[in-house]
Design an enzyme around this catalytic site. Structure first.
Site: not given
Ligand code: ADP
Length: 345
Positions: A62-63, A107, A156, A215
């Site tokens: 998401k981030t 977030d 979430t 992640r």
């Molecule tokens: P969320 O915000 O949903 O908790 P993040 O955006 O922080 O998740 O993603 C976690 C990690 O996973 C990021 O640092 C990134 O390196 C990796 N990641 C997430 N989605 C992808 C994707 N679609 N392709 C490659 N790497 C990804």
């Protein structure tokens, strides 16, 4: 010398695994395709994007998407999170500094305090904020216009968002767990960035234990890399990955110690359930939010547990996974399941 060491560590961290463009983003095809259309249309009209809400379990990207979007729009992004924005004053500086089209990323937006949330409503709708200059009967207020910005919220727990906040988003996207084939691509890409040699078997083993979550895939890749470097010549094969992950206590389904304890509590302490989440939390001495956000989503998705109106139940695959014989009437658990998977906690 100490200085050099520090810089080297810094450089290692700079090897950013986060994709920065939508074309580098692996998986979530529908979401990415929709976003590309939204971005192109907004750019053609020369307008900022509508406010966007991403929801789904942690670690799914998401981030990352928020940063990709800002990049594609050529906009700056300011990142914050619900729990850190305690008072409206925490947002005043941020909002008044945003330029037209900039992205404000919040977030865990479901954890925004109510007073901050209400302060945000006119900012989202009319691009205006109201500041109280005084307290008491003679209080005066000041209206300030702000630039048209885009809020990107991530949560979430979409069920915990208030209706008025939810209604102020124009675009909603749900992120789901990634299939192994996409995790393999993500692992190979990360390995390339980190300069690690990995073969197809190695990527497959790590993907299979990553619980559908990029992640976790990146985290496991780094642990396996350490093991391969210290115990072998640095390259990762399927066999090496298996050995490394065995040492970290992660099993074939990607469950770790706490995940297994969670299942054991339902099965052994509460006869397979239904049992309320608070009771599970108390027995495990673990935060209920952690159980709901981190532990449960993948288990629900893969059918290890189910949610009923009276609490959680362990399903047959959970018994089998732990090597426990399921009760003869285990099928009965299925009839208790809620069909509606939306948050109720
Ligand atoms: P969320 O915000 O949903 O908790 P993040 O955006 O922080 O998740 O993603 C976690 C990690 O996973 C990021 O640092 C990134 O390196 C990796 N990641 C997430 N989605 C992808 C994707 N679609 N392709 C490659 N790497 C990804």
């Amino acid at each position: 010398m100490a200085k050099k060491g520090k810089r080297e560590i810094g450089e290692e961290y700079l090897k950013n695994l986060r994709p920065s463009k939508l074309d580098e983003y692996i998986g979530q095809e529908k979401v990415v395709e929709n976003l590309k259309i939204t971005i192109r249309a907004a750019k053609e009209r020369g307008e900022p994007l509508d406010h966007i809400l991403f929801h789904g379990p942690p670690g799914l990207g998401k981030t990352t998407l928020a940063y990709c979007i800002a990049n594609e729009m050529g906009a700056d992004i300011v990142a914050s999170s619900g729990p850190t924005l305690e008072r409206p004053a925490d947002l005043v500086g941020i909002l008044t500094n945003l330029k037209k089209g900039d992205v404000l990323f919040i977030d865990e937006i479901h954890r925004l305090p109510r007073i901050v949330e209400e302060f945000l409503y006119p900012a989202l709708e009319d691009y205006r904020i109201t500041i109280l200059l005084d307290k008491g009967p003679h209080a005066r207020s000041l209206n300030i216009n702000i630039e048209r910005f885009t809020l990107i919220g991530a949560t979430t727990r979409i069920g915990l968002l208030t209706a008025p906040l939810r209604e102020r988003f124009g675009i909603f996207h749900h992120l789901d767990f990634y299939p192994d084939s996409e995790l393999i691509e993500i692992i190979k890409r990360s390995a390339r960035i980190l300069g690690v040699d990995i073969d197809g078997g190695g990527a497959e083993v790590i993907a299979g234990r990553s619980r559908g979550t990029p992640r976790i895939a990146n985290r496991l890749l780094k642990r396996v890399r350490d093991y391969a470097q210290v115990k072998h010549d640095g390259g990762i094969t399927g066999e090496i990955a298996l050995d490394a992950l065995k040492m970290t206590g992660i099993d074939e389904l990607g469950l770790d110690g706490l995940d297994r304890q969670y299942l054991e509590v339902i099965i052994e302490n509460y006869k397979g359930g239904p049992v309320g989440i608070n009771a599970i939390g108390a027995t495990l001495n673990e935060e209920v939010d952690t159980l709901i956000d981190v532990i449960e989503p993948y288990m629900l998705k893969t059918g290890l547990i189910g949610r009923t109106s009276r609490g959680r139940v362990a399903l047959e695959p959970a018994y089998r996974h732990l090597g426990i014989t399921p009760p003869r009437d285990i099928e009965k658990q299925l009839s208790l399941l809620d069909m509606d998977e939306e948050e109720k906690d």
